[in-house]
Design a protein around this motif. Structure first.
Motif, mmCIF file in Angstrom:
data_model
loop_
_atom_site.group_PDB
_atom_site.id
_atom_site.type_symbol
_atom_site.label_atom_id
_atom_site.label_comp_id
_atom_site.label_asym_id
_atom_site.label_seq_id
_atom_site.Cartn_x
_atom_site.Cartn_y
_atom_site.Cartn_z
ATOM 1 N N TYR A 143 -3.129 6.767 -5.236
ATOM 2 C CA TYR A 143 -4.590 6.662 -5.271
ATOM 3 C C TYR A 143 -5.246 6.994 -3.943
ATOM 4 O O TYR A 143 -6.278 7.641 -3.891
ATOM 5 C CB TYR A 143 -5.008 5.243 -5.666
ATOM 6 N N PHE A 144 -4.702 6.513 -2.859
ATOM 7 C CA PHE A 144 -5.389 6.581 -1.575
ATOM 8 C C PHE A 144 -4.536 7.301 -0.541
ATOM 9 O O PHE A 144 -3.760 6.685 0.176
ATOM 10 C CB PHE A 144 -5.735 5.175 -1.086
ATOM 11 N N LEU A 190 -5.666 -0.178 3.358
ATOM 12 C CA LEU A 190 -6.683 -0.883 2.573
ATOM 13 C C LEU A 190 -7.752 -1.382 3.522
ATOM 14 O O LEU A 190 -7.465 -2.059 4.496
ATOM 15 C CB LEU A 190 -6.066 -2.068 1.832
ATOM 16 N N PHE A 198 -9.721 0.444 -5.059
ATOM 17 C CA PHE A 198 -8.628 -0.304 -5.670
ATOM 18 C C PHE A 198 -9.147 -1.233 -6.761
ATOM 19 O O PHE A 198 -8.631 -1.257 -7.881
ATOM 20 C CB PHE A 198 -7.875 -1.100 -4.601
ATOM 21 N N ALA A 205 0.812 -1.217 0.000
ATOM 22 C CA ALA A 205 0.000 0.000 0.000
ATOM 23 C C ALA A 205 0.845 1.266 0.000
ATOM 24 O O ALA A 205 0.451 2.275 -0.564
ATOM 25 C CB ALA A 205 -0.947 0.002 1.201
ATOM 26 N N LEU A 264 -0.116 1.982 -3.925
ATOM 27 C CA LEU A 264 -1.395 2.683 -3.824
ATOM 28 C C LEU A 264 -1.257 4.126 -3.379
ATOM 29 O O LEU A 264 -2.252 4.826 -3.245
ATOM 30 C CB LEU A 264 -2.316 1.939 -2.849
ATOM 31 N N LEU A 266 -3.535 5.785 3.026
ATOM 32 C CA LEU A 266 -4.651 5.219 3.791
ATOM 33 C C LEU A 266 -4.539 3.699 3.785
ATOM 34 O O LEU A 266 -4.099 3.107 2.802
ATOM 35 C CB LEU A 266 -5.984 5.636 3.169
ATOM 36 N N THR A 300 -14.747 2.851 -0.235
ATOM 37 C CA THR A 300 -13.663 2.296 0.563
ATOM 38 C C THR A 300 -12.408 2.194 -0.286
ATOM 39 O O THR A 300 -12.465 2.232 -1.515
ATOM 40 C CB THR A 300 -14.033 0.898 1.077
ATOM 41 N N THR A 301 -11.276 2.040 0.381
ATOM 42 C CA THR A 301 -10.028 1.914 -0.370
ATOM 43 C C THR A 301 -9.974 0.597 -1.135
ATOM 44 O O THR A 301 -9.466 0.555 -2.252
ATOM 45 C CB THR A 301 -8.812 2.044 0.565
#
Length: 109
Positions: free
Chosen positions: A68-69, A79, A94, A61, A65, A77, A89-90
């Motif tokens: 993205y998050f 997952l 995703f 993550a 990620l 953030l 939600t993450t």
């Protein structure tokens, strides 16, 4: 392979509606059942594949990620699919991002 109990649950809907349903529950007695060597071989083969993945990192993550998050202070953030019925939600984001990218779509919900 390590189940302690098994049961058959039969739902019978009357008049093809969801308004009335009969539920039958039968717990199976395993005292007269012997393990099947064929099923054991199949299960062990499948479990071996999972064991090989035990310490495998599927998603990092922090690196994969991060773009993205992130929260308002640019921290990644975790997952999570918590409260997925009520908010984005993450994990949902995703998967939608992956599907959108794979099928070259403009939107994925």
């Amino acid at each position: 392979m390590n189940a302690q109990r098994a049961a058959i649950i039969d739902l019978q809907f009357e008049n093809n509606t969801l308004q009335s349903v009969n539920v039958a529950f039968e717990e199976l007695d395993d005292s007269h059942h012997q393990p099947c060597p064929i099923v054991k071989t199949i299960v062990e083969k499948r479990l071996a594949a999972l064991d090989e993945m035990k310490d495998f990192t599927v998603i990092d993550a922090n690196t994969m990620l991060a773009e993205y998050f992130v929260d308002s202070s640019e921290n990644p953030l975790p997952l999570s699919s918590e409260l997925s019925r009520f908010q984005q939600t993450t994990v949902g984001g995703f998967f939608c991002s992956a599907v959108k990218q794979e099928v070259v779509a403009d939107v994925c919900v």
